[in-house]
Design a protein around this motif. Structure first.
Motif, mmCIF file in Angstrom:
data_model
loop_
_atom_site.group_PDB
_atom_site.id
_atom_site.type_symbol
_atom_site.label_atom_id
_atom_site.label_comp_id
_atom_site.label_asym_id
_atom_site.label_seq_id
_atom_site.Cartn_x
_atom_site.Cartn_y
_atom_site.Cartn_z
ATOM 1 N N ILE A 15 0.760 -1.012 0.143
ATOM 2 C CA ILE A 15 0.141 0.128 -0.052
ATOM 3 C C ILE A 15 0.892 1.246 -0.083
ATOM 4 C CG2 ILE A 15 -1.795 1.190 1.176
ATOM 5 C CD1 ILE A 15 -2.822 -1.401 2.492
ATOM 6 N N LEU A 16 2.078 1.169 0.679
ATOM 7 C CA LEU A 16 2.929 2.540 0.861
ATOM 8 C C LEU A 16 3.559 2.504 -0.499
ATOM 9 C CD1 LEU A 16 4.262 2.236 4.561
ATOM 10 C CD2 LEU A 16 2.624 3.866 3.516
ATOM 11 N N ASP A 17 4.018 1.364 -1.301
ATOM 12 C CA ASP A 17 4.767 1.561 -2.586
ATOM 13 C C ASP A 17 4.021 2.407 -3.511
ATOM 14 O OD1 ASP A 17 6.610 -0.170 -1.501
ATOM 15 O OD2 ASP A 17 6.135 -1.860 -2.739
ATOM 16 N N VAL A 18 2.789 2.686 -3.423
ATOM 17 C CA VAL A 18 2.058 3.688 -4.273
ATOM 18 C C VAL A 18 2.648 5.122 -4.236
ATOM 19 C CG1 VAL A 18 -0.112 4.897 -4.856
ATOM 20 C CG2 VAL A 18 -0.118 2.577 -4.303
ATOM 21 N N LEU A 19 2.991 5.428 -3.028
ATOM 22 C CA LEU A 19 3.731 6.676 -2.589
ATOM 23 C C LEU A 19 5.401 6.638 -3.053
ATOM 24 C CD1 LEU A 19 2.448 7.833 0.725
ATOM 25 C CD2 LEU A 19 3.046 9.470 -1.122
ATOM 26 N N ARG A 20 5.869 5.578 -3.211
ATOM 27 C CA ARG A 20 7.505 5.180 -3.170
ATOM 28 C C ARG A 20 7.761 4.927 -4.557
ATOM 29 N NH1 ARG A 20 6.906 0.783 1.069
ATOM 30 N NH2 ARG A 20 7.951 1.813 3.041
ATOM 31 N N VAL B 253 7.503 7.970 4.515
ATOM 32 C CA VAL B 253 7.444 7.643 3.199
ATOM 33 C C VAL B 253 7.100 8.869 2.041
ATOM 34 C CG1 VAL B 253 6.128 6.153 1.369
ATOM 35 C CG2 VAL B 253 6.668 5.134 3.770
ATOM 36 N N LYS B 254 5.974 9.698 2.827
ATOM 37 C CA LYS B 254 5.616 10.923 2.153
ATOM 38 C C LYS B 254 6.948 11.835 1.977
ATOM 39 C CE LYS B 254 2.171 14.601 1.733
ATOM 40 N NZ LYS B 254 1.005 15.033 2.477
ATOM 41 N N THR B 255 7.815 12.093 3.059
ATOM 42 C CA THR B 255 8.843 13.068 3.313
ATOM 43 C C THR B 255 9.882 12.434 2.086
ATOM 44 O OG1 THR B 255 8.215 13.688 5.552
ATOM 45 C CG2 THR B 255 10.397 14.072 4.632
ATOM 46 N N GLU B 256 10.017 11.117 2.136
ATOM 47 C CA GLU B 256 11.148 10.541 1.091
ATOM 48 C C GLU B 256 10.792 10.978 -0.275
ATOM 49 O OE1 GLU B 256 12.438 6.113 -0.542
ATOM 50 O OE2 GLU B 256 11.294 6.313 1.004
ATOM 51 N N LEU B 257 9.396 10.860 -0.585
ATOM 52 C CA LEU B 257 9.093 11.278 -2.059
ATOM 53 C C LEU B 257 9.168 12.781 -2.258
ATOM 54 C CD1 LEU B 257 7.762 10.919 -4.734
ATOM 55 C CD2 LEU B 257 5.592 11.033 -3.508
ATOM 56 N N GLU B 258 8.815 13.615 -1.009
ATOM 57 C CA GLU B 258 9.106 14.982 -1.535
ATOM 58 C C GLU B 258 10.524 15.384 -1.433
ATOM 59 O OE1 GLU B 258 6.774 16.170 1.924
ATOM 60 O OE2 GLU B 258 4.932 16.277 0.825
ATOM 61 N N ARG B 259 11.477 14.600 -0.721
ATOM 62 C CA ARG B 259 12.751 14.911 -0.651
ATOM 63 C C ARG B 259 13.491 14.719 -2.018
ATOM 64 N NH1 ARG B 259 14.100 11.859 3.227
ATOM 65 N NH2 ARG B 259 14.665 10.012 2.016
ATOM 66 N N HIS C 94 5.360 21.477 -7.682
ATOM 67 C CA HIS C 94 3.835 22.461 -8.204
ATOM 68 C C HIS C 94 2.842 21.503 -8.370
ATOM 69 C CE1 HIS C 94 6.726 26.163 -8.955
ATOM 70 N NE2 HIS C 94 6.663 25.856 -7.604
ATOM 71 N N LEU C 95 3.014 20.191 -9.055
ATOM 72 C CA LEU C 95 1.933 19.367 -9.208
ATOM 73 C C LEU C 95 1.412 18.556 -7.932
ATOM 74 C CD1 LEU C 95 3.809 18.026 -12.317
ATOM 75 C CD2 LEU C 95 1.991 19.578 -12.435
ATOM 76 N N LYS C 96 1.850 18.745 -6.874
ATOM 77 C CA LYS C 96 1.554 18.192 -5.691
ATOM 78 C C LYS C 96 1.308 16.594 -5.700
ATOM 79 C CE LYS C 96 -1.154 22.126 -4.110
ATOM 80 N NZ LYS C 96 -2.500 22.865 -3.928
ATOM 81 N N LEU C 97 2.220 15.956 -6.402
ATOM 82 C CA LEU C 97 2.439 14.710 -6.555
ATOM 83 C C LEU C 97 2.099 13.799 -5.379
ATOM 84 C CD1 LEU C 97 2.409 12.262 -8.578
ATOM 85 C CD2 LEU C 97 5.153 12.387 -8.355
ATOM 86 N N SER C 98 2.853 14.259 -4.210
ATOM 87 C CA SER C 98 3.237 13.529 -3.017
ATOM 88 C C SER C 98 1.286 13.394 -2.540
ATOM 89 C CB SER C 98 3.992 14.304 -1.940
ATOM 90 O OG SER C 98 3.638 15.426 -1.724
ATOM 91 N N GLU C 99 0.839 14.580 -2.580
ATOM 92 C CA GLU C 99 -0.415 14.707 -1.831
ATOM 93 C C GLU C 99 -1.469 13.763 -2.614
ATOM 94 O OE1 GLU C 99 -2.003 18.454 -1.542
ATOM 95 O OE2 GLU C 99 0.131 19.600 -0.900
ATOM 96 N N HIS C 100 -1.545 13.475 -3.793
ATOM 97 C CA HIS C 100 -2.271 13.015 -4.769
ATOM 98 C C HIS C 100 -1.969 11.538 -4.380
ATOM 99 C CE1 HIS C 100 -4.211 15.969 -7.299
ATOM 100 N NE2 HIS C 100 -3.179 16.479 -7.444
ATOM 101 N N LEU C 101 -0.902 11.033 -4.457
ATOM 102 C CA LEU C 101 -0.227 9.651 -4.052
ATOM 103 C C LEU C 101 -0.700 9.231 -2.556
ATOM 104 C CD1 LEU C 101 2.880 9.308 -6.017
ATOM 105 C CD2 LEU C 101 0.628 8.761 -6.829
ATOM 106 N N GLU C 102 -0.675 10.160 -1.811
ATOM 107 C CA GLU C 102 -0.897 9.983 -0.365
ATOM 108 C C GLU C 102 -2.470 9.557 -0.397
ATOM 109 O OE1 GLU C 102 -1.723 12.114 3.997
ATOM 110 O OE2 GLU C 102 -0.638 13.007 2.304
#
Length: 239
Positions: A27-32, A80-86, A118-126
């Motif tokens: 489930i978390l791999d969607v974000l990773r 996991v979300k922080t990793e994607l944003e970083r 600017h596309l807010k990818l992490s929010e969408h994937l979360e």
């Protein structure tokens, strides 16, 4: 929020469809997926497709997980979300340097295009990962699951092993086995899959003599390593 195994299996038996039991990492791999080379971005589209199939009046799939997975997902989401944003910011800095170098070489300014942040990818994937968990039937931890998990730890049975207890993973797998056994005793004939990318603890699904093989055979179930693979099973594209 959490449901007894019998209740989950009654609902599934009333409207039979393939069953996918999802592990936390799945489930978390969607974000990773966007920032880890070992995870295909197709996991994102597979999650979307499975959610849609799960939501039909006559389900095309049953998504199932358990209370332990819910708790682990909640505990690990921010990391996991922080990793994607970083990683996204790191890529943007590198792209900016490359474009600056191109501007110098060609003597003119080039368009940079969309900035990923600017596309807010992490929010969408979360939200997508959260939805995948939300629509899943979440099995309540039973005393039997915890007891059997401790037996796995004592016997060094996967996902436990020498030097690694992995008690929570054992509890998750025991919940899966309980669901599988209960469904088969009720005459359920569709596919039942345990879905996890955690090959370090569960072994590789394609390797000979996988440590889960005997237990999976006992309930006519299989272990698949990704949502993409699981979707292919549901759609009948793989046996």
């Amino acid at each position: 929020m959490f449901i007894e195994v019998d209740e989950v299996c009654t609902a599934i038996a009333a409207k039979p469809a393939p069953v996918l039991f999802l592990d936390t990492c799945t489930i978390l791999d969607v974000l990773r997926a966007p920032c880890r080379e070992t995870i295909g971005v197709e996991e994102i589209s597979a999650a979307m497709a499975l959610i849609k199939l799960n939501g039909k009046p006559t389900p095309g799939v049953w998504l199932v997980t358990n209370e332990t997975v819910h708790d682990e997902w909640t505990a690990n989401l921010d990391t996991v979300k922080t990793e994607l944003e970083r990683e996204s910011k790191k890529i943007e800095r590198l792209r900016s340097r490359l474009v600056d170098a191109v501007d110098i070489v060609y003597g003119r300014t080039h368009e940079v295009g969309h900035r990923i942040e600017h596309l807010k990818l992490s929010e969408h994937l979360e939200n997508l990962s959260r939805q995948l968990l939300s629509v899943s039937q979440k099995v309540k931890i039973a005393d039997l699951h915890s007891l059997n998990a401790m037996n796995r730890v004592r016997k060094y049975m996967a996902p436990a092993g020498r030097g690694k207890q992995e008690a929570k993973d054992c509890e998750i797998f025991e919940a899966f086995l309980d669901v599988g056994r209960t469904l088969r005793t009720r005459g359920f004939a569709d596919s039942i899959c345990f879905v996890t990318a955690n090959t370090d603890d569960y072994g590789k699904p394609t390797e000979p003599k996988n440590p889960l093989e005997a237990e999976l055979l006992a309930i006519d179930a299989r272990y698949v390593g990704s949502l993409t693979w699981a979707l292919a099973v549901v759609e009948g594209r793989v046996n």
